[in-house]
Design a protein around this motif. Structure first.
Motif, PDB file in Angstrom:
ATOM      1  N   TRP A 174       0.836  -1.199   0.000  1.00 24.32           N
ATOM      2  CA  TRP A 174       0.000   0.000   0.000  1.00 24.32           C
ATOM      3  C   TRP A 174       0.874   1.254   0.000  1.00 24.32           C
ATOM      4  N   HIS A 175       0.629   2.145  -0.940  1.00 24.59           N
ATOM      5  CA  HIS A 175       1.312   3.437  -1.016  1.00 24.59           C
ATOM      6  C   HIS A 175       0.242   4.519  -0.879  1.00 24.59           C
ATOM      7  N   GLN A 176       0.206   5.147   0.286  1.00 20.90           N
ATOM      8  CA  GLN A 176      -0.833   6.135   0.609  1.00 20.90           C
ATOM      9  C   GLN A 176      -0.447   7.512   0.092  1.00 20.90           C
ATOM     10  N   SER A 177      -1.430   8.208  -0.504  1.00 19.64           N
ATOM     11  CA  SER A 177      -1.183   9.570  -0.985  1.00 19.64           C
ATOM     12  C   SER A 177      -1.930  10.621  -0.167  1.00 19.64           C
ATOM     13  N   TRP A 178      -2.984  10.228   0.568  1.00 21.30           N
ATOM     14  CA  TRP A 178      -3.798  11.189   1.323  1.00 21.30           C
ATOM     15  C   TRP A 178      -4.618  10.422   2.356  1.00 21.30           C
ATOM     16  N   HIS A 179      -4.951  11.085   3.502  1.00 25.05           N
ATOM     17  CA  HIS A 179      -5.858  10.484   4.481  1.00 25.05           C
ATOM     18  C   HIS A 179      -6.544  11.568   5.311  1.00 25.05           C
ATOM     19  N   LYS A 180      -7.674  11.196   5.912  1.00 31.42           N
ATOM     20  CA  LYS A 180      -8.401  12.113   6.784  1.00 31.42           C
ATOM     21  C   LYS A 180      -9.385  11.318   7.644  1.00 31.42           C
ATOM     22  N   TYR A 181      -9.645  11.814   8.876  1.00 34.17           N
ATOM     23  CA  TYR A 181     -10.648  11.249   9.774  1.00 34.17           C
ATOM     24  C   TYR A 181     -11.912  12.101   9.717  1.00 34.17           C
TER      25      TYR A 181
END
Length: 138
Positions: free
Chosen positions: A99-106
């Motif tokens: 997995w290569h994450q580019s963005w996240h938010k809760y």
């Protein structure tokens, strides 16, 4: 044809031409040209006997080699138990099993009387969306 009829027809033709000239036309912006977008069917996740839930779908768009993805979701909290629904969303890509994450938010929702308004995460680089739901103390 008498003069009155010709003047009336001329006025109608002139009004139609003016309306056609003034009407806005839909022109795609350069950033939208060649972009195809598609969304999955809605999916639902529930935890703690439906104390909290999220209904979501993933949308992808492609333009050449540039791929973007986003999530659209509704969150609900069905129990008055002092907990709130917490949703973690992330965009990225699975490359060679990694997995290569580019963005996240809760996102958090604690109103028991109705679900959240539609949450649209916006377009971010990647091919995949992760959505994780927890029922946490608020």
């Amino acid at each position: 044809m008498n003069v009155r009829k010709r003047m009336a027809l001329g006025a109608v033709a002139l009004a139609a031409a003016a309306t056609a000239t003034l009407a806005p036309t839909a022109v795609a912006s350069p950033s939208e040209v060649g972009v195809a977008a598609a969304c999955t069917a809605w999916r639902t996740i529930q935890v703690d006997d439906n104390a909290a839930g999220v209904k979501y779908r993933e949308c992808d768009r492609y333009s050449g080699l540039n791929t973007q993805t986003k999530a659209q979701l509704y969150i609900w909290d069905n129990k008055r138990d002092g907990k709130v629904a917490q949703v973690y969303t992330a965009t990225g890509s699975n490359l060679n099993g990694q997995w290569h994450q580019s963005w996240h938010k809760y996102y958090v929702w604690g109103t028991e009387s109705h679900h959240s308004p539609l949450v649209d995460t916006g377009w971010h680089k990647g091919h995949d969306v992760k959505v994780l739901l927890k029922n946490v103390r608020g």
